[in-house]
Design an enzyme around this catalytic site. Structure first.
Site, PDB file in Angstrom:
ATOM      1  N   LYS A 205       0.762  -1.470  -0.076  1.00 36.69           N
ATOM      2  CA  LYS A 205      -0.233  -0.108   0.049  1.00 36.69           C
ATOM      3  C   LYS A 205       0.863   1.296  -0.067  1.00 36.69           C
ATOM      4  CE  LYS A 205      -1.471   2.990   2.580  1.00 36.69           C
ATOM      5  NZ  LYS A 205      -1.380   4.078   1.415  1.00 36.69           N
ATOM      6  N   GLU A 286       9.694   1.388  11.280  1.00 35.23           N
ATOM      7  CA  GLU A 286      10.763   2.655  11.149  1.00 35.23           C
ATOM      8  C   GLU A 286       9.995   4.003  11.298  1.00 35.23           C
ATOM      9  OE1 GLU A 286      13.859   2.162  12.025  1.00 35.23           O
ATOM     10  OE2 GLU A 286      13.083   0.206  12.539  1.00 35.23           O
ATOM     11  N   CYS A 320      13.719  11.443   7.385  1.00 38.72           N
ATOM     12  CA  CYS A 320      13.640  11.058   8.992  1.00 38.72           C
ATOM     13  C   CYS A 320      14.964  11.370   9.567  1.00 38.72           C
ATOM     14  CB  CYS A 320      13.310   9.545   9.072  1.00 38.72           C
ATOM     15  SG  CYS A 320      14.575   8.542   7.945  1.00 38.72           S
ATOM     16  N   GLU A 417       8.728  16.525  15.572  1.00 35.26           N
ATOM     17  CA  GLU A 417       9.132  16.223  14.367  1.00 35.26           C
ATOM     18  C   GLU A 417       8.500  17.100  13.471  1.00 35.26           C
ATOM     19  OE1 GLU A 417       8.261  12.751  12.050  1.00 35.26           O
ATOM     20  OE2 GLU A 417      10.563  12.692  11.275  1.00 35.26           O
TER      21      GLU A 417
HETATM   22  P1  NAD Z   1       2.644   8.545   7.496  1.00 36.01           P
HETATM   23  O1  NAD Z   1       2.743   7.846   8.695  1.00 36.01           O
HETATM   24  O2  NAD Z   1       1.658   9.715   7.262  1.00 36.01           O
HETATM   25  O3  NAD Z   1       2.205   7.550   6.395  1.00 36.01           O
HETATM   26  C1  NAD Z   1       3.187   6.310   6.251  1.00 36.01           C
HETATM   27  C2  NAD Z   1       2.383   5.371   5.641  1.00 36.01           C
HETATM   28  O4  NAD Z   1       1.379   4.788   6.235  1.00 36.01           O
HETATM   29  C3  NAD Z   1       1.654   5.821   4.112  1.00 36.01           C
HETATM   30  O5  NAD Z   1       1.791   4.582   3.310  1.00 36.01           O
HETATM   31  C4  NAD Z   1       0.268   6.148   4.653  1.00 36.01           C
HETATM   32  O6  NAD Z   1      -0.881   5.962   3.577  1.00 36.01           O
HETATM   33  C5  NAD Z   1      -0.011   4.784   5.563  1.00 36.01           C
HETATM   34  N1  NAD Z   1      -1.167   4.942   6.512  1.00 36.01           N
HETATM   35  C6  NAD Z   1      -1.703   6.090   6.797  1.00 36.01           C
HETATM   36  N2  NAD Z   1      -2.715   5.763   7.682  1.00 36.01           N
HETATM   37  C7  NAD Z   1      -2.506   4.307   7.931  1.00 36.01           C
HETATM   38  C8  NAD Z   1      -3.454   3.255   8.796  1.00 36.01           C
HETATM   39  N3  NAD Z   1      -4.293   3.489   9.393  1.00 36.01           N
HETATM   40  N4  NAD Z   1      -3.084   1.936   8.596  1.00 36.01           N
HETATM   41  C9  NAD Z   1      -2.119   1.578   7.528  1.00 36.01           C
HETATM   42  N5  NAD Z   1      -1.233   2.629   6.985  1.00 36.01           N
HETATM   43  C10 NAD Z   1      -1.442   3.907   6.999  1.00 36.01           C
HETATM   44  O7  NAD Z   1       4.184   8.892   7.030  1.00 36.01           O
HETATM   45  P2  NAD Z   1       4.650   9.888   5.857  1.00 36.01           P
HETATM   46  O8  NAD Z   1       4.180  11.314   5.730  1.00 36.01           O
HETATM   47  O9  NAD Z   1       4.556   9.196   4.455  1.00 36.01           O
HETATM   48  O10 NAD Z   1       6.316   9.792   6.047  1.00 36.01           O
HETATM   49  C11 NAD Z   1       6.857  10.825   6.693  1.00 36.01           C
HETATM   50  C12 NAD Z   1       7.000  10.181   8.028  1.00 36.01           C
HETATM   51  O11 NAD Z   1       8.082   8.930   7.854  1.00 36.01           O
HETATM   52  C13 NAD Z   1       8.310  10.918   8.925  1.00 36.01           C
HETATM   53  O12 NAD Z   1       7.780  11.012  10.178  1.00 36.01           O
HETATM   54  C14 NAD Z   1       9.502  10.369   8.668  1.00 36.01           C
HETATM   55  O13 NAD Z   1      10.440  10.515   9.785  1.00 36.01           O
HETATM   56  C15 NAD Z   1       9.266   9.228   8.459  1.00 36.01           C
HETATM   57  N6  NAD Z   1      10.154   8.292   7.944  1.00 36.01           N
HETATM   58  C16 NAD Z   1      10.868   7.321   8.696  1.00 36.01           C
HETATM   59  C17 NAD Z   1      12.075   6.815   8.106  1.00 36.01           C
HETATM   60  C18 NAD Z   1      12.979   5.724   8.950  1.00 36.01           C
HETATM   61  O14 NAD Z   1      13.521   4.991   8.531  1.00 36.01           O
HETATM   62  N7  NAD Z   1      13.079   5.694  10.296  1.00 36.01           N
HETATM   63  C19 NAD Z   1      12.186   6.733   6.682  1.00 36.01           C
HETATM   64  C20 NAD Z   1      11.477   7.587   6.064  1.00 36.01           C
HETATM   65  C21 NAD Z   1      10.366   8.372   6.618  1.00 36.01           C
END
Ligand code: NAD
Length: 527
Positions: A205, A286, A320, A417
């Protein structure tokens, strides 16, 4: 079977030929927009009655793709398809699965500019940032292909006379792969192919902010010969299809990368056992960061300023690993801030399709509003805007690279963040104080220290509690194989993507012990 793993070289955009090739890829990709995305269930592409659009963050009126809003019924079918495909895919020999990944890598390498160009358009990546993302995706493919062979090899066990013991790593089952938008190729592909090479099957997804790149990745998966049902593509609302896939009793594990809030939600939902479920779901999550760079009083301030600015504003601070806190010893605080401001002033904020652009728009309106609100919050809590602070949401979601000085430890923008181009400058009394401030957060992803004093660096090794610590270099830019990547505390489960432990998260160990020699023919076990 394969040569030694080496990181994919980055493109040198100072070479004319490379510049022309990238510009031409941008034109070609753009000419085919908007793409018509569909769902892929059991090898068949299907449309859905409701759709949503993915748009260019630098030009809000440009539609990049239209995608199916998958429904609950679609998501259920996708899990069933993955479950059915698992029966055969789990038995495909590991070397065949590894070869598939290397084929995918080869196709991606041939078409790398096309993918990077798409990331400029859909995610607002500058040329080098987009190229880095594509190179990392290729690295994951090549690295995990080799890693799988290591896990498939004979595993060492203590010998016991009279027994033949074997430990074999076998796959888990159906995985829900849920990537973020910010590394729309590398992280999406990394979690997907780690699942596939270990013999699992997947419902992917993608993020609704970058589905086109994931959709294009399927062109390659199909061309490389991925069998039907092994990876199913499910676009739609996270809360709708995401929850269905996470909750499903046939889902065996969830590989998630994204925010702390959604990661915790996924973790909580995954813990609930549903009717018909016969396992505890494994969650690899992550999550976010509040990464700091400490500048000690004896640091090389020129290098430190360059490292801070690159880490804070590369890809608009939407990594991140981005540095969102510069914690500076009071003895060099003013000089250091000046150097940071000088470098920040040179950043060119514009459309990323222009090669000279060094920073571009943030991903969407929600992020634009939230980042601007953090800037206001920083000011209202006593921060001083050293540079930046402005934004322009007319054509795209442009926010100036912003440095807010004199931020107090514990202030909102020092703790939460922001995920945008906002750097908090924090004065520390001394190195002890700097380490204390750096660790005073619920996150623990990356961090860096600039100092010429080996004793200070050694203390950081012991006391700076982050999954990825960098000494006298920036805190972004982890390389597959070189810097296995993953964080502590609320930054996640420390899965160390791109490292040698990573594939274990997608496997379980089965031990078969056979009595041999005189006892082989005994009908009844003595146990
Ligand atoms: P997000 O948490 O908004 O979304 C991540 C994913 O989860 C997306 O595909 C989204 O559609 C999905 N999602 C949303 N609601 C959901 C639910 N209820 N059930 C299942 N899936 C759901 O994050 P984002 O805005 O896409 O990414 C940015 C975040 O990711 C930042 O916090 C960043 O720090 C983090 N990040 C972490 C790493 C790492 O390796 N630690 C790497 C990249 C990004």
């Amino acid at each position: 079977m394969f040569s030694e793993f080496l990181n994919e070289p980055l493109i040198d955009f100072s070479a004319d030929a490379n510049r022309r090739a990238f510009a031409s890829a941008l034109e070609k990709v753009r000419a085919r927009l908007p793409l018509d995305g569909r769902l892929l269930i059991d090898g068949k592409w299907v449309a859905a009655p409701a759709t949503f659009e993915s748009r260019n963050p630098s030009r809000k009126d440009e539609v990049i793709g239209r995608f199916a809003k998958g429904t609950r019924a679609d998501a259920l079918r996708a899990v069933d398809a993955a479950h059915a495909a698992f029966a055969t895919w789990r038995n495909t020999p590991a070397d065949e699965r590894s070869r598939l990944l290397v084929r995918i890598a080869a196709i991606l390498r041939d078409r790398k500019h096309e993918f990077s160009a798409m990331m400029s358009l859909e995610a607002g990546k500058t040329w080098p940032e987009a190229d880095g993302d594509t190179a990392e995706a290729i690295d994951f493919l090549e690295f995990y292909a080799r890693e799988m062979l290591r896990y498939a090899d004979k595993q060492p066990l203590t010998p016991l006379p009279g027994e033949d013991n074997k430990l074999e790593y076998i796959p888990l089952g159906v995985g829900a792969v849920i990537p973020p938008w910010n590394f729309p190729l590398a992280i999406m592909a990394g979690m997907t192919v780690a699942s596939v090479v270990t013999g699992n099957t997947v419902v992917l997804k993608p993020s609704s902010d970058a589905p086109t790149i994931a959709f294009k990745f399927f062109e390659i998966l199909e061309e490389a010969g991925l069998p039907a049902g092994v990876v199913n593509f499910m676009t739609g609302s996270g809360a709708e299809v995401g929850d269905v896939v996470v909750d499903h009793p046939k889902t065996r594990y969830i590989a998630f990368t994204g925010s702390k809030e959604i990661g915790l939600r996924v973790n909580e939902r995954a813990a609930k056992v549903h009717e018909g479920q016969i396992w505890i779901k494994r969650v690899v999550a992550e999550m976010g960061g509040k990464d700091a760079i400490i500048v000690a009083d004896d640091a090389d301030l020129e290098e430190a300023a360059t490292g801070v600015v690159q880490s804070a504003f590369g890809f608009q601070g939407q990594k991140c690993s981005a540095c969102s806190r510069a914690i500076i010893d009071s003895r060099v605080y003013d000089t250091m801030l000046e150097k940071i401001a000088d470098r920040t002033a040179k950043i060119k904020l514009a459309d990323p399709t222009d090669q000279s652009t060094t920073m571009s728009a943030v991903i969407n309106e929600k992020a634009f509003k939230s980042i601007n609100a953090y800037i206001e919050k920083g000011k209202s809590e006593g921060g001083r805007v050293l540079i930046g602070g402005g934004s322009d949401g007319e054509q795209g979601f442009f926010i100036e690279p912003t440095v807010i000085a004199d931020v107090k430890p514990g202030a909102t923008i020092e703790q939460e963040e922001i995920f945008g181009p906002v750097l908090a400058g924090i004065k520390a009394e001394n190195y002890d104080d700097a380490l204390k401030i750096a660790n005073d957060t619920q996150f623990g992803l990356t961090g860096a220290v600039y100092s010429k004093d080996e004793a200070k660096l050694e203390r950081a090794r012991r006391e700076f509690h982050v999954g990825n610590l960098y000494l006298n270099r920036k805190c972004t830019g982890a390389l597959v194989g070189v810097h296995p990547f993953g964080g502590f505390n609320m930054s996640g489960t420390d899965s160390k993507a791109g490292g040698r432990d990573y594939l274990l998260l997608f496997l379980q160990a089965k031990v078969a012990s056979e009595r041999v020699g005189a006892t082989t023919k005994r009908a009844v076990s003595a146990d």
